[in-house]
Write an enzyme that holds these catalytic residues in place. Structure first.
Site, PDB file in Angstrom:
ATOM      1  N   HIS A 150      -8.440   4.026   8.983  1.00 39.94           N
ATOM      2  CA  HIS A 150      -9.174   2.970   8.496  1.00 39.94           C
ATOM      3  C   HIS A 150     -10.565   2.632   9.080  1.00 39.94           C
ATOM      4  CE1 HIS A 150      -5.411   1.322   7.070  1.00 39.94           C
ATOM      5  NE2 HIS A 150      -5.946   0.641   6.463  1.00 39.94           N
TER       6      HIS A 150
ATOM      7  N   ASN B 198       0.726  -1.161   0.113  1.00 38.20           N
ATOM      8  CA  ASN B 198       0.183  -0.096  -0.008  1.00 38.20           C
ATOM      9  C   ASN B 198       0.716   1.123  -0.039  1.00 38.20           C
ATOM     10  OD1 ASN B 198      -2.320   1.503  -0.267  1.00 38.20           O
ATOM     11  ND2 ASN B 198      -3.092   0.873   1.967  1.00 38.20           N
TER      12      ASN B 198
END
Length: 487
Positions: free
Chosen positions: A342, A311
């Site tokens: 998140h 990522n």
């Protein structure tokens, strides 16, 4: 036959297909829209090339197509993207989890642009780092430019994040005519002649997508992460069996990320976005906004190497908006920001808090012991084998709560392992010193950065590619390049 139908705020046009393949309608909508975006990207590059039409038209078309895909997937809630970018937590809390990922991407883009405008218009150049200076935006974007950057069809569903300057350079057709950092980190002048084609890169990435999807559909379900906390398994399995299953189950959980991120990268490349100069052999490189390096992830011999290759664009976002700008405990604050970004599940926070300890402990181990194993190829090989196994187990152990989401099963897992890696990491931090040079970078790591790129490339292929300003190679050793990525 069981149905795969589920409630959705998006279109139900593909419900028959969803029932046929036994997948939730939200997932079917996502994949079909991404495939549509891939075809639209080819059309966009062919018929709306910057040499054939104006930047205004390219902005308008990219935005309208993006909004259409958002409405198809999420219904009219997608318009919240335009007027309520701060409602991502509300959306998650009331249950519209399928809108989670686009809101995460938009959060990254908005916060990145805010800082880039702040750096370019309200700070002095001498107060900026080299990367901040390169990314700084010197004029306020127009409304159309802002909407196009946030809502374009190439990245509205799955990203990846890109800098505002890179996106505008692409829309205006200047991507092939600006200097880019080469493999050695030096700025290479643009070449003349025909524009490079992304076709080979797109095909290669689509092959990776196909293989990743195949593995996900056939293998992943056979090794559920939840089995790690099965009472019978915990009671009867030997420690080697527990360690092996932990590694295999988390290995099997990664292909879905490989599929989504690689497909998103291929879509951008197909539109002509993502060119980053030429390699030493004269081949065009289409990795400007790539989000992962699978070979390096699976072959990681350190916690840092894993995080550096997972990522990537989110890692750079965390570095730019948090790590570089905070003065106290940058690693801990960066991991905390990643957890908040998140979502609200406690498993996210448990993963990232564990990640702080693991990152610092791994850095301490490396700085204190690695140099002893560089005296001969045999010792280096032994070090690589041992650290590969330790890294894969440590990463798997760390991210289990991210998959389980809730506290009770997460603590059940850690209890079944007697919190052994937590305890080991804390003991390392208590008894092993770390000599710091700059922002948590140990001296051996600091020296390694200047000489390791060539050896890493010989072992794994190209191990580190920069974005606009080579920030991947400038990043701090302990920056929170989190192992969980986007959903």
């Amino acid at each position: 036959m069981a149905t795969a139908s589920t409630s959705t705020t998006g279109s139900t046009l593909l419900q028959p297909l969803s029932d046929a393949v036994q997948l939730p309608i939200d997932q079917v909508n996502f994949v079909v829209c991404q495939l549509f975006a891939l075809l639209a990207a080819v059309w966009f590059r062919t018929y709306l090339h910057s040499s054939k039409t104006s930047s205004f038209i390219r902005h308008v078309v990219a935005t309208l197509l993006g909004l259409y895909l958002a409405v198809f997937c999420f219904g009219w809630y997608a318009l919240h993207f335009l007027v309520q970018s701060g409602v991502s937590y509300c959306i998650m809390i009331i249950g519209m989890k399928h809108m989670h990922n686009p809101m995460m991407i938009m959060t990254q883009k908005i916060t990145s642009l805010v800082y880039e405008i702040h750096d370019g218009m309200f700070r002095k150049d001498e107060d900026l780092t080299p990367s901040q200076r390169d990314l700084a935006v010197r004029r306020m974007p127009s409304l159309l430019e802002y909407l196009s950057y946030n809502c374009n069809f190439m990245g509205i569903l799955a990203g990846p994040l890109c800098s505002y300057k890179d996106y505008i350079t692409f829309i205006e057709g200047r991507s092939y005519h600006v200097a880019r950092s080469g493999e050695d980190g030096r700025e290479a002048p643009p070449r003349g002649g025909a524009e490079p084609s992304p076709n080979a890169a797109v095909v290669q990435k689509l092959v990776v997508c196909g293989l990743s999807l195949l593995v996900h559909l056939t293998v992943s379900n056979a090794f559920p992460v939840e089995h790690n906390i099965d009472a019978h398994f915990q009671a009867t399995a030997s420690w080697p069996a527990k360690v092996l299953y932990l590694y295999v189950s988390l290995l099997a959980a990664r292909p879905k990320y490989y599929f989504a991120w690689t497909l998103a990268d291929a879509i951008n490349n197909a539109a002509g976005f993502g060119f980053r100069g030429y390699d030493r052999h004269g081949e065009a490189r289409w990795d400007l906004i790539s989000n992962l390096r699978i070979q390096q992830i699976e072959g990681s011999t350190s916690f840092k190497m894993f995080l550096d290759n997972w990522n990537i664009q989110t890692a750079l976002w965390l570095k730019r908006v948090c790590y570089e700008r905070t003065t106290r405990s940058p690693t801990a604050q960066t991991f905390l920001l990643s957890a908040i970004w998140h979502g609200v599940y406690p498993g996210y926070y448990l993963t990232f808090l564990t990640g702080v300890v693991m990152t610092l402990a791994a850095r301490a181990m490396r700085s204190n012991f690695r140099h002893y194993f560089l005296k001969s190829p045999q010792l280096k090989l032994l070090y690589d084998v041992v650290t590969w196994g330790a890294t894969q187990v440590a990463v798997s152990y760390t991210v289990v709560p991210f998959v389980l989401l809730s506290l009770k099963p997460s603590f059940a897992f850690y209890s079944s392992w007697s919190y052994c890696l937590h305890i080991a990491a804390l003991l390392v931090l208590l008894f092993l010193p770390v000599k710091k040079t700059q922002r948590g970078q140990d001296p051996h790591e600091h020296r390694r950065l200047s000489r390791s790129k060539k050896s890493d490339e010989n072992s794994w292929g190209q191990n580190s590619f920069p974005t606009t300003n080579n920030v991947c190679n400038q990043g701090p050793a302990g920056a929170a390049r989190h192992p969980s990525g986007t959903e």
